[in-house]
Scaffold this motif. Sequence first.
Motif, mmCIF file in Angstrom:
data_model
loop_
_atom_site.group_PDB
_atom_site.id
_atom_site.type_symbol
_atom_site.label_atom_id
_atom_site.label_comp_id
_atom_site.label_asym_id
_atom_site.label_seq_id
_atom_site.Cartn_x
_atom_site.Cartn_y
_atom_site.Cartn_z
ATOM 1 N N LEU A 188 0.818 -1.217 0.000
ATOM 2 C CA LEU A 188 0.000 0.000 0.000
ATOM 3 C C LEU A 188 0.851 1.264 0.000
ATOM 4 N N ALA A 189 1.918 1.264 0.798
ATOM 5 C CA ALA A 189 2.814 2.430 0.831
ATOM 6 C C ALA A 189 3.471 2.638 -0.532
ATOM 7 N N ALA A 207 3.106 5.938 -2.826
ATOM 8 C CA ALA A 207 4.339 6.643 -3.180
ATOM 9 C C ALA A 207 4.513 6.720 -4.700
ATOM 10 N N GLN A 208 4.173 5.638 -5.392
ATOM 11 C CA GLN A 208 4.280 5.650 -6.856
ATOM 12 C C GLN A 208 3.310 6.661 -7.457
ATOM 13 N N SER A 265 8.526 7.286 -4.232
ATOM 14 C CA SER A 265 8.573 5.843 -4.446
ATOM 15 C C SER A 265 9.943 5.283 -4.080
ATOM 16 N N MET A 266 10.983 5.985 -4.490
ATOM 17 C CA MET A 266 12.343 5.544 -4.168
ATOM 18 C C MET A 266 12.587 5.597 -2.670
ATOM 19 N N LEU A 267 12.095 6.634 -2.002
ATOM 20 C CA LEU A 267 12.281 6.759 -0.555
ATOM 21 C C LEU A 267 11.551 5.663 0.206
ATOM 22 N N VAL A 268 10.340 5.327 -0.227
ATOM 23 C CA VAL A 268 9.604 4.228 0.415
ATOM 24 C C VAL A 268 10.335 2.911 0.196
#
Length: 106
Positions: free
Chosen positions: A35-36, A40-41, A48-51
Motif C-alpha cells: 500500500l505504501a 508513493a508511486q 517511491s524511491m524513498l519508500v
Amino acid sequence: MDFAEAIRTCFTKYVDFNGRAKRPEFWWWALFVFLASLVAQWLGNLPSMLVSLGTLLPSIAVGARRLHDIDKSGWWQLVGLIPFIGWIIMIWWCVQDSKEPNRFGS
C-alpha cells in the motif's frame, strides 16, 4: 497481532535478523509495503524511491525471521530472486504454519 502492531514491530526490529516472525506479522508488513508503494508511486518517483529504500532492510529482516519461524535459514530468501518458481517457493514457505520448537527459539 494487528496491522499497527506489526508495522511498529517491523520498524522497531528493522535490522534484527534473529528470532521469529509469525504469519500475521509478515503478511501485515507485506500489505503495508504494498500500500505504501502504491501511494508513493502515485506521488512520483522520488517518494517511491524513498519508500523502497526505507522498507528494504525491514522487509529483509522480517523475511528472515519468518523463515526462522518455519525452521529455515534466512538466507533462503535468495530463492526469491529466481523468477516465478522462486516466488512461488517463497510464498509457499511464508504461508506455512510455525514449527514449534525449532533451532531458532520458541
